[in-house]
Write an enzyme that holds these catalytic residues in place. Structure first.
Site, PDB file in Angstrom:
ATOM      1  NE  ARG A 161     -32.761 -15.854 104.378  1.00 20.18           N
ATOM      2  CZ  ARG A 161     -34.040 -15.651 104.557  1.00 20.18           C
ATOM      3  NH1 ARG A 161     -34.773 -16.571 105.126  1.00 20.18           N
ATOM      4  NH2 ARG A 161     -34.592 -14.504 104.206  1.00 20.18           N
ATOM      5  CD  GLU A 163     -32.403 -22.193 104.865  1.00 20.49           C
ATOM      6  OE1 GLU A 163     -32.603 -23.147 105.657  1.00 20.49           O
ATOM      7  OE2 GLU A 163     -33.098 -21.169 104.800  1.00 20.49           O
ATOM      8  NE  ARG A 169     -40.603 -25.710 100.672  1.00 23.13           N
ATOM      9  CZ  ARG A 169     -41.426 -25.428 101.701  1.00 23.13           C
ATOM     10  NH1 ARG A 169     -41.505 -26.214 102.704  1.00 23.13           N
ATOM     11  NH2 ARG A 169     -42.174 -24.388 101.716  1.00 23.13           N
ATOM     12  CG  HIS A 170     -34.859 -24.538 102.356  1.00 25.64           C
ATOM     13  ND1 HIS A 170     -35.785 -25.495 102.668  1.00 25.64           N
ATOM     14  CD2 HIS A 170     -35.241 -23.406 102.999  1.00 25.64           C
ATOM     15  CE1 HIS A 170     -36.700 -24.961 103.475  1.00 25.64           C
ATOM     16  NE2 HIS A 170     -36.392 -23.697 103.692  1.00 25.64           N
ATOM     17  CD  GLU A 306     -42.568 -18.919 103.483  1.00 27.41           C
ATOM     18  OE1 GLU A 306     -42.500 -19.777 104.383  1.00 27.41           O
ATOM     19  OE2 GLU A 306     -41.770 -17.976 103.376  1.00 27.41           O
ATOM     20  CB  SER A 309     -42.492 -13.948 104.686  1.00 27.35           C
ATOM     21  OG  SER A 309     -42.507 -15.308 104.894  1.00 27.35           O
ATOM     22  NE  ARG A 357     -38.834 -21.735  99.073  1.00 28.42           N
ATOM     23  CZ  ARG A 357     -39.075 -21.698 100.364  1.00 28.42           C
ATOM     24  NH1 ARG A 357     -40.229 -21.236 100.793  1.00 28.42           N
ATOM     25  NH2 ARG A 357     -38.172 -22.101 101.219  1.00 28.42           N
TER      26      ARG A 357
HETATM   27  P1  AMO Z   1     -38.439 -15.060 104.586  1.00 30.79           P
HETATM   28  O1  AMO Z   1     -37.314 -15.483 105.442  1.00 30.79           O
HETATM   29  O2  AMO Z   1     -39.745 -15.780 104.764  1.00 30.79           O
HETATM   30  O3  AMO Z   1     -38.777 -13.510 104.834  1.00 30.79           O
HETATM   31  O4  AMO Z   1     -38.003 -15.144 103.070  1.00 30.79           O
HETATM   32  C1  AMO Z   1     -38.851 -14.613 102.064  1.00 30.79           C
HETATM   33  C2  AMO Z   1     -38.986 -15.577 100.914  1.00 30.79           C
HETATM   34  O5  AMO Z   1     -37.699 -15.909 100.388  1.00 30.79           O
HETATM   35  C3  AMO Z   1     -37.662 -17.239  99.944  1.00 30.79           C
HETATM   36  N1  AMO Z   1     -36.614 -17.974 100.651  1.00 30.79           N
HETATM   37  C4  AMO Z   1     -35.825 -18.919 100.093  1.00 30.79           C
HETATM   38  N2  AMO Z   1     -35.787 -19.421  98.838  1.00 30.79           N
HETATM   39  C5  AMO Z   1     -34.873 -20.382  98.581  1.00 30.79           C
HETATM   40  N3  AMO Z   1     -33.985 -20.865  99.467  1.00 30.79           N
HETATM   41  C6  AMO Z   1     -33.974 -20.394 100.741  1.00 30.79           C
HETATM   42  N4  AMO Z   1     -33.072 -20.858 101.606  1.00 30.79           N
HETATM   43  C7  AMO Z   1     -34.933 -19.378 101.095  1.00 30.79           C
HETATM   44  N5  AMO Z   1     -35.206 -18.686 102.229  1.00 30.79           N
HETATM   45  C8  AMO Z   1     -36.222 -17.862 101.929  1.00 30.79           C
HETATM   46  C9  AMO Z   1     -39.033 -17.830 100.197  1.00 30.79           C
HETATM   47  C10 AMO Z   1     -39.581 -16.924 101.267  1.00 30.79           C
HETATM   48  O6  AMO Z   1     -40.992 -16.881 101.244  1.00 30.79           O
HETATM   49  N6  AMO Z   1     -37.329 -10.228 105.478  1.00 30.79           N
HETATM   50  C11 AMO Z   1     -38.431 -11.161 105.258  1.00 30.79           C
HETATM   51  C12 AMO Z   1     -39.392 -10.657 104.205  1.00 30.79           C
HETATM   52  C13 AMO Z   1     -40.192  -9.462 104.638  1.00 30.79           C
HETATM   53  O7  AMO Z   1     -40.757  -9.503 105.723  1.00 30.79           O
HETATM   54  O8  AMO Z   1     -40.255  -8.471 103.887  1.00 30.79           O
HETATM   55  C14 AMO Z   1     -37.844 -12.511 104.826  1.00 30.79           C
HETATM   56  O9  AMO Z   1     -36.727 -12.615 104.406  1.00 30.79           O
HETATM   57  O10 AMO Z   1     -39.790 -17.722  99.001  1.00 30.79           O
END
Ligand code: AMO
Length: 383
Positions: A161, A163, A169-170, A306, A309, A357
């Site tokens: 991602r 970000e 946390r990202h 979180e 999801s 996380r």
């Molecule tokens: P979502 O975008 O909420 O859902 O991502 C799911 C989980 O992935 C982790 N996460 C991250 N961890 C670290 N750095 C990041 N940049 C980051 N982005 C996300 C989090 C988050 O809760 N496709 C859906 C899932 C689904 O519906 O099955 C999805 O990607 O812990």
């Protein structure tokens, strides 16, 4: 070698040099592990340079940036290594929990023509003469495999991602633990499955670490199922903005974590029934038939963070296309994804769990970067 010769050899050797020592092992009260080696001879395999850019045995801590710049030296510290023992145990325990439940392990492509989680965080790359993207999630492929009749699938793989925000946390490359299950009766069935798997994985991780004498074992909480389900309207009330249908920011999640701890005695909890307004770009999330302003989507949080999801997916083609349109997504680019929906797609649901996380909170790390060997963020591509 004589004792003075040995002493001289050790005394002039820079720290972190690699040596081969032969001698006699004997019991010792003073030694950390109860034994010491009385050397008879020493051979230097590699001399370390000095000074070291990062102290390995020093008591004074270094800044995270310095530690990550010299990560290999940092990883030599037993307390840092312990985090990766936890990570290993956690991944193995999750895999075992899935296999126990008859899930098939899948590996989906990470080079894609389309993203699933919105354009803003897509990394683009040149793919011969075309444009491609790094996968933000295996979302579309795990759903397609439900269409293949694989009733239960899971994947543990990198997700990317872009970000831009610099938070604790990202990161731009994380490990996502994804699951998808066909013929589910509702979102509650997905939640029950998820909490059972997490509870099993935590229990096994704790046992593995305890057996290895890793002190992080004590930090792994017991997850007593079922954990609380907190409907989104309750969360909005806690946040003092009933009916506002806003997404939850970092501070909001923290507040919810405090309330959940105080009022429900919960460290793990679900937030259920996310508003459609919040999940507008999540075209694959099923809207509730009885109240289309709500989705069958949930988060699993741990102490205000979180972790996961997930939810029920839209398996009915007409509605899926309507969701795409509402999200401003052109279905023309998603033919491969949409095809199984035309030819018999069972109802299904699943989730994505961020392993980094989870490691961060379990190990009590201030920053998610410490949960990865070589983290990637907006500014870090090395080492
Ligand atoms: P979502 O975008 O909420 O859902 O991502 C799911 C989980 O992935 C982790 N996460 C991250 N961890 C670290 N750095 C990041 N940049 C980051 N982005 C996300 C989090 C988050 O809760 N496709 C859906 C899932 C689904 O519906 O099955 C999805 O990607 O812990």
């Amino acid at each position: 070698m004589t004792a003075p010769e040995l002493f001289a050899a050790f005394a002039e050797l820079p720290r972190e040099s690699v040596v081969e020592v032969e001698g006699t092992v004997r019991r010792s009260e003073k030694a950390q592990r109860g034994v010491e080696l009385a050397p008879a001879s020493v051979r230097v395999l590699t001399r370390a340079g000095s000074p070291l850019p990062l102290g390995v045995v020093d008591k004074v801590g270094a800044e995270l940036d310095t530690r990550l710049n010299h990560r290999v030296l940092d990883l030599r510290k037993p307390a840092v290594r312990a985090v990766f023992e936890l990570r290993t145990a956690l991944l193995a325990s999750f895999r075992a929990a899935f296999l126990d439940r008859d899930f098939l392990e899948i590996e989906t492509p990470k080079i894609l023509r389309q993203g699933a989680e919105g354009g803003a965080t897509l990394f683009g790359l040149d793919y011969f003469d075309a444009r491609a993207y790094l996968a933000q999630s295996p979302q579309l492929y795990k759903q397609m495999l439900i269409g293949a009749g694989f009733e239960r699938v899971f994947e543990i793989a990198p997700a990317f991602r872009a970000e831009p925000s610099d938070t604790i946390r990202h990161i731009t490359e994380f490990t996502s633990l994804d699951a998808e299950v066909g013929f589910v009766e509702g979102a509650e069935e997905v939640r029950a499955l998820l909490e059972g798997i997490v509870a099993d994985a935590l229990r096994a991780t704790r046992a593995t670490l305890a057996a290895r004498g890793n002190s992080l074992a004590e930090r792994i909480p017991e997850m007593r199922v079922p954990i609380p389900r907190i409907p989104f309207p309750q969360v909005e009330e806690w946040l003092g903005r009933p009916g506002s249908e806003q997404d939850l920011g970092t501070e909001d999640e923290k507040t919810v974590g405090e309330r959940a701890a105080r009022e429900l005695g919960a460290d793990f909890y679900f937030i259920t029934d996310f508003p459609t307004a919040v999940k507008a770009h999540t075209f694959y999330a099923q809207r509730q038939d009885a109240d289309p302003t709500r989705t069958h989507y949930f988060d699993l949080d741990f102490r205000g963070l979180e972790i996961t999801s997930g939810g029920l997916r839209e398996h009915r083609l007409e509605r899926l296309l309507a969701n795409m349109e509402a999200a401003g997504v052109n279905p023309a680019g998603f033919e491969g994804y949409l095809e199984p929906f035309r030819y018999g797609m069972p109802p299904h649901g699943g989730w994505g769990l961020g392993i980094d996380r989870l490691v961060q909170v379990l190990a009590g790390l201030p920053n998610i970067r410490e949960a990865r060997l070589f983290p990637r963020d907006r500014y870090r591509l090395e080492p």
